[in-house]
Design an enzyme around this catalytic site. Structure first.
Site, short mmCIF file in Angstrom:
data_model
loop_
_atom_site.label_atom_id
_atom_site.label_comp_id
_atom_site.label_asym_id
_atom_site.label_seq_id
_atom_site.Cartn_x
_atom_site.Cartn_y
_atom_site.Cartn_z
N ARG A 99 0.81 -1.22 0.00
CA ARG A 99 0.00 0.00 0.00
C ARG A 99 0.84 1.28 0.00
O ARG A 99 0.49 2.28 0.60
CB ARG A 99 -0.96 0.02 1.20
CG ARG A 99 -1.93 -1.14 1.25
CD ARG A 99 -2.87 -1.14 0.05
NE ARG A 99 -3.79 -2.28 0.16
CZ ARG A 99 -3.57 -3.48 -0.38
NH1 ARG A 99 -2.47 -3.69 -1.09
NH2 ARG A 99 -4.43 -4.46 -0.25
N SER A 110 -10.43 1.00 4.43
CA SER A 110 -9.58 0.57 5.54
C SER A 110 -8.80 1.75 6.10
O SER A 110 -8.14 2.48 5.35
CB SER A 110 -8.61 -0.52 5.08
OG SER A 110 -9.32 -1.68 4.69
N GLU A 146 -3.48 3.79 6.96
CA GLU A 146 -3.50 3.69 5.51
C GLU A 146 -4.14 4.94 4.93
O GLU A 146 -3.77 5.39 3.85
CB GLU A 146 -4.28 2.45 5.07
CG GLU A 146 -4.28 2.21 3.59
CD GLU A 146 -4.89 0.88 3.21
OE1 GLU A 146 -5.60 0.83 2.18
OE2 GLU A 146 -4.68 -0.11 3.93
#
Length: 328
Positions: A197, A248, A318
């Site tokens: 990510r 998320s 994130e």
């Protein structure tokens, strides 16, 4: 002065000095030779999936590369910082808004599919969901995992978006990026330092304008459509979609997922103001109606603190946290 708080690394302080005069701020600015207008004081709340955030000092939504270049050059000439905004699905923008120029790429849309090679080239603002369906309908395999990700091609390249054990880095051939000097550069996955990510485009001043992906041609379209639909159904059954959220919130540490750690800490449903940890999936924070960015920010901090106390592990966000937040 803007204070941007990185919840895993500490405080970063940056300044943005505007050279735009006060009387200029009373009106919109039309960029010569384009159909593009730069606007002052545009609210960002409706442009993020959290549905929170204050105004952009300056805001522009180019539709073509030339308009993006002109917008970028204008910001450079005014000594303004530039923030790129795609679908707004992985952002928490401060209630105080953002300084400088916010460039929204969501209207930069185009796709080209090559059925022979299996390559697809898409502009930065193209929604991943639509691209996944279009690829499946053409019998091009490799994007089925992206159907539940509410982001854009540009954001996927920057964040190395992924799901179902697949990610952007697996299929990216190259991306075109606009550099601070106004030149276009072609970068490959090997240039981007991809990991979970993240890429080296995060925190970089280069702007993604388009990307090319390598898919597998010749697959059965009906089967790909069924697989894509199954992925979407699975995400809808396990993740909350009924209230505004950013997806998320935390990266998954090993060996346990962030949602599992938060759930085991007993934080499902925990609420600060009008922001709450989702009952369906603990790695989601929901705007339950009228939440502020500060509510969400404080809840993120609270979850981090409690999980660290319980597991001696600091969850890394994130979600990209942007702007000035008060530390309470």
């Amino acid at each position: 002065m803007t204070i941007s708080y990185d919840l895993s690394l500490g405080l970063n302080v940056a300044s943005s000095t505007s050279l735009v005069s006060a009387d200029t701020k009373s009106r919109h600015i039309h960029l010569p030779g384009t159909d593009c207008t730069i606007k002052y004081g545009v609210s960002l709340a409706s442009l993020t999936t959290f549905r929170v955030g204050g105004p952009a000092e300056w805001y522009v939504a180019p539709r073509h590369l030339e308009e993006l270049q002109a917008s970028f050059e204008w910001a450079q000439s005014q000594g303004l910082s530039v923030t790129l905004l795609g679908a707004g699905s992985n952002l928490l923008v401060s209630d105080r808004g953002l300084p400088g120029l916010v460039i929204c790429t969501r209207h930069m849309r185009s796709t080209y599919f090559d059925p022979q090679t299996g390559q697809v080239t898409a502009a930065a603002g193209e929604p991943l969901v639509r691209l996944a369906w279009q690829a499946a309908e053409r019998g091009l395999q490799g994007l089925e995992w992206a159907v539940g990700i509410p982001g854009t091609v540009g954001g996927a390249v920057v964040m190395n978006a992924g799901a179902h054990n697949s990610c952007t880095a697996d299929i990216l051939v190259n991306a075109h990026v606009l550099c601070p000097d106004g030149k276009l550069e072609i970068v490959t996955p090997q240039n981007l330092g991809y990991s979970y990510r993240t890429s080296n485009l995060q925190g970089d001043r280069r702007l993604v304008t388009q990307a090319t992906f390598q898919l597998k041609p010749g697959a059965d379209a009906a089967q790909l459509i069924a697989t894509t639909a199954a992925h979407l159904k699975q995400r809808h059954s396990t993740q909350p979609y009924n209230k505004p959220n950013c997806g998320s919130v935390f990266r998954n540490p090993k060996p346990h997922a962030a949602g599992w750690l938060i759930e085991q800490t007993g934080l499902k449903g925990h609420r600060i103001g009008n922001a709450a940890v989702a009952q369906r999936h603990a790695n989601f924070i929901l705007n339950c109606g009228g939440a502020t960015a500060s509510d969400i920010f404080q809840l993120i901090r609270f979850v981090q603190q409690k999980v660290e106390q319980e597991w001696s592990l600091l969850l890394e966000p994130e979600v990209k946290i942007m702007g000035d937040f008060q530390l309470i």
